[in-house]
Every structure is written in C-alpha cells, then in structure tokens.
Enzyme design. Structure first.
Site, PDB file in Angstrom:
ATOM      1  N   LYS A 153      55.798  44.988  33.428  1.00  0.00           N
ATOM      2  CA  LYS A 153      54.688  44.497  32.607  1.00  0.00           C
ATOM      3  C   LYS A 153      53.729  45.652  32.348  1.00  0.00           C
ATOM      4  CE  LYS A 153      52.797  39.848  32.519  1.00  0.00           C
ATOM      5  NZ  LYS A 153      52.196  38.780  33.317  1.00  0.00           N
TER       6      LYS A 153
HETATM    7  O1  G3P Z   1      50.967  35.776  32.681  1.00  0.00           O
HETATM    8  C1  G3P Z   1      49.646  36.015  32.317  1.00  0.00           C
HETATM    9  C2  G3P Z   1      48.874  34.770  32.442  1.00  0.00           C
HETATM   10  O2  G3P Z   1      49.193  34.288  33.682  1.00  0.00           O
HETATM   11  C3  G3P Z   1      47.400  34.774  32.400  1.00  0.00           C
HETATM   12  O3  G3P Z   1      46.998  33.451  32.633  1.00  0.00           O
HETATM   13  O4  G3P Z   1      45.454  31.642  33.214  1.00  0.00           O
HETATM   14  O5  G3P Z   1      44.972  33.975  33.975  1.00  0.00           O
HETATM   15  O6  G3P Z   1      44.733  33.354  31.568  1.00  0.00           O
HETATM   16  P1  G3P Z   1      45.453  33.096  32.858  1.00  0.00           P
END
Ligand code: G3P
Length: 214
Positions: free
Chosen positions: A83
């Site tokens: 990533k």
């Molecule tokens: O994979 C990236 C994603 O998990 C981000 O999610 O909920 O932290 O915006 P969030």
C-alpha cells in the site's frame, strides 16, 4: 465483486472467513496499531489467513524509503501487495515496485484524476476512500463511478477497491457501479447480512411449523 475485510484483527478475519465469502484483506497503520503488537509480526500473521491479496502499507513518504520498505514487506508472503500513498514519490515507487514484480495498492485516493495517475503508474489496485469524502460533505461514491468510467474508457486493469466503507449502502452502490472490490469493516459485514423482515419471517415459519400435526 470481491469482498475484502478491512482489519488487522485475526479474530475478525477468522469470523469473516467462516462466512465463506472472503477474498482478501486490507490493513493500514491505524488498524495495526489497534492490535498492540509489532507491525511485521501482525502482517505475517494476517497474511497467513487467506490465499488472496493482503495489503501492507509503507510508513515512509520518500521514494527510496518506500521502495526499501515495500521490498521488505513483499518478502513476508507471496500474497502481500504494498500500500503506497497517492503522492508524487508514491507514484514513482509504484512504477519501480511493478518492475520488481511487486503488486501495489495506491491508497488515500480522493478524486478520479488521482486514480488515473495511479493507473498510469501501474498500480494493481486503487483505493478511493468513500466514507472520508462523505464525512466532508462530498459524495464518495461519485468518485468511484468516475474512476470506473475512466478505467473502462482506457482499458486500465487497475482494480478499484472501495475503501473507508461505513455502511451497507456504500456496498450496494459499489456493486451497481461495477467496482471490483469492497473492503469492508467487520461491523458492516454483519450489517449487510441482516434484514428485520428476514428475522420476523423466520420466526413466523418456525412458529407455524409447530402447528403442523405430527
Ligand atoms: O482501508 C482504508 C480505510 O480503512 C480507511 O477507513 O474508516 O479509517 O476512513 P476509515
């Protein structure tokens, strides 16, 4: 559409696996920090749980650092992809890692032109963060629709991972739009199975069965 789970929690991964519909895993430094164990140790454990792709994020933000880290993380297991943040050095790193035969997932994507750049650099996956866009009053799923159209226009094979999913509606629109993958938090995995009318209907069938003469 493939279903990934967005977590570094081995128990959540095992439960999602039991459903028989898990195709891969995405992690990030925030998710790994919740486990309270060393970064590489968690990624080694998690990547052994599935045969499908597992995203492991670099911490460096400079080209050389990302390449070094990416090459090290890729050695953990064959199913690991790296990533990489969607910044200039990140796109350079994507191209180099691709020439090494290492797959990448370009993360922190917030518009379709960024996604076009990632595809041109040779990203295997692009991760638009739909929930974080919704959080600032922008339609996250509009970005996914635009990316789908652009990738189809030019036959890019970069797979779209809808990330930062907050609710079942995100998954429905992702599927209707033709996104390749939804990476889903465990809590939302549970939500997408349930419907109150299913529970009510099932209770009634069980109750009525008891009335049938034996
Ligand atoms: O994979 C990236 C994603 O998990 C981000 O999610 O909920 O932290 O915006 P969030």
């Amino acid at each position: 559409m493939k279903f990934f789970i967005d977590t570094a929690d081995i128990n959540e991964i095992k439960k999602a696996k039991e459903l028989g519909i898990l195709d891969g895993i995405t992690t990030n430094p925030t998710l790994v920090s919740k486990i309270g164990r060393p970064y590489r140790e968690v990624l080694t454990e998690v990547s052994g749980e599935v045969d499908g792709p597992v995203s492991a994020e670099v911490i460096s933000v400079d080209y050389e650092g990302m390449i070094k880290e990416g090459r090290e993380l890729a050695k953990i297991r064959d199913n690991i992809n790296i990533k990489i943040p969607l910044i200039e050095d990140g796109l350079r790193a994507v191209k180099t890692l691709k020439s090494d035969g290492i797959k990448t997932n370009v993360t922190l994507c917030f518009n379709s032109v960024q996604a076009l750049m990632a595809a041109k650099a040779g990203a295997s996956f692009i991760s638009p963060f739909v929930g974080r866009l919704d959080d600032v009053s922008e339609e996250g799923m509009d970005v996914v629709e635009e990316i789908r159209a652009i990738y189809d226009n030019y036959c890019f094979d970069t797979e779209i991972i809808v990330a930062s999913i907050r609710n079942p509606l995100h998954i429905k629109i992702a599927a209707l739009t033709g996104a390749d993958i939804a990476t889903i938090p465990f809590s939302v995995f549970r939500q997408i199975i349930k419907h109150p009318l299913t529970d009510v209907g099932l209770a009634k069938f069980i109750e009525d069965y008891k009335k049938i003469p034996k």
